[in-house]
Write an enzyme that holds these catalytic residues in place. Sequence first.
Site, PDB file in Angstrom:
ATOM      1  N   ASP A 180       0.443  -3.945   6.104  1.00 29.16           N
ATOM      2  CA  ASP A 180       0.455  -2.550   5.665  1.00 29.16           C
ATOM      3  C   ASP A 180       0.650  -1.559   6.811  1.00 29.16           C
ATOM      4  OD1 ASP A 180       0.255  -3.155   3.022  1.00 29.16           O
ATOM      5  OD2 ASP A 180      -1.866  -2.665   2.819  1.00 29.16           O
ATOM      6  N   CYS A 201       7.956  -5.740  -8.088  1.00 27.88           N
ATOM      7  CA  CYS A 201       7.397  -4.771  -7.159  1.00 27.88           C
ATOM      8  C   CYS A 201       8.440  -4.450  -6.110  1.00 27.88           C
ATOM      9  CB  CYS A 201       6.145  -5.348  -6.503  1.00 27.88           C
ATOM     10  SG  CYS A 201       5.380  -4.245  -5.290  1.00 27.88           S
ATOM     11  N   ARG A 215      -0.021   7.964  -3.325  1.00 28.00           N
ATOM     12  CA  ARG A 215      -0.744   6.780  -3.773  1.00 28.00           C
ATOM     13  C   ARG A 215      -1.771   6.318  -2.741  1.00 28.00           C
ATOM     14  NH1 ARG A 215       2.606   2.189  -4.139  1.00 28.00           N
ATOM     15  NH2 ARG A 215       0.660   1.232  -4.816  1.00 28.00           N
TER      16      ARG A 215
END
Length: 430
Positions: A317, A126, A409
Amino acid sequence: MDRIRIVGGNELNGRIPISGAKNAALPLMIASLLTDDTLTLENVPHLADVEQLIRILGNHGVDYSVNGRRERQHEGYSRTINFTARHIVDTTAPYELVSKMRASFWVIGPLLARMGEAKVSLPGGCAIGTRPVDLLLEVLQSLGAEIDIESGYVIAKAKHRRLAGNRHRFGKVTVGGTHVGLMAASLARGETVLENAAREPEIVDLAACLNAMGARISGAGTDTITIDGVDSLSGARHRVIPDRIETGTYAMAVAMTGGDVVLEGGRIELLERAFDILTEAGADISETPEGVRVRRNGNGIRAVDVTTEPFPGFPTDLQAQFMGLMTMASGQSRITETIFENRFMHVQELARLGARISLSGQTAIVDGVQRLKGAPVMATDLRASVSLVIAGLAAEGETTVGRVYHLDRGFERLEEKLTGCGAIVERISG
């Protein structure tokens, strides 16, 4: 390949509707595999990751239909989707599908719980680190699953085709592991206790949906969750919580540019630590009947140190977005990333705009500058891409952000939401 063009310098004023949370919608969609009845999810965002997961679930036999708010003039806004897994036609999740979205690996939990077996590709690497699946597999093994890894696939089987409840303590807090444990234990025989469980609002949302389907779950939102397994689950109707990461992102954009924006549907309690940090940095944040109001006071932005932590701490995030904000703060800030390795790839791109950032291990030291200047930059992952947008909104001149498929996304109609508040932002195709 699409790009986002931004002309900086405008304040943001107006209203921004907050979409349904991507990080809640994905496990809720996967939970549809647990029942042969219809699971209806309201407030599902229209995002690339959601569309990809619909294709992945279809591979297993899940039918879906869309109703509610998907009329032409508003196509793309959050909508209501019905998911029906009447018959599971395939318990294999192939590499070509799983490799496109790591969260799709979570199908291993409900497939194993309902069908007694699953064969799911390892998701691989990732951009923001390896993000191993060992914690997910350990909770399944504690429930009696036999796990083998062959040719890049995890092959899981339940003894006597049904999992058995157990007490399991996670070695570290894991959102993915907690999601998988909740879904798998819901249909296990007997009681399961998950210790050191993740406390994120998305976990609470999944537990609420599973309970509406007939599960018996208590303690979600704490570090100890108890699940009394049931023989079967039914359909339900559930509304996805608002996206706290989108809420925090737009709040930081307002703090960066100045202005006054109501984030419609945003909820302060989902993001208290981040809002405390933003207030310390100089933003005015208040709760309104419509959501959250964010204003930038007249004193500019102050430098604040931040360390990312599991909920209720500062979210990983929002780390990139906060770094974008700190590039023009008064003073020096230190931003420490404790959740994922290799999550500072946006540093070099922010530097192209004139930011002064140095790295020391997992800490970024940001010396605020008085001005940024627009330049071509490249998105490296979902959250990094929107940090460049935040910086570009305040930079002098024109900024173009490439690889915006990362943005697609996780941010629903970003250009429309920002331009509606006075920003100059447009998508350039090709």
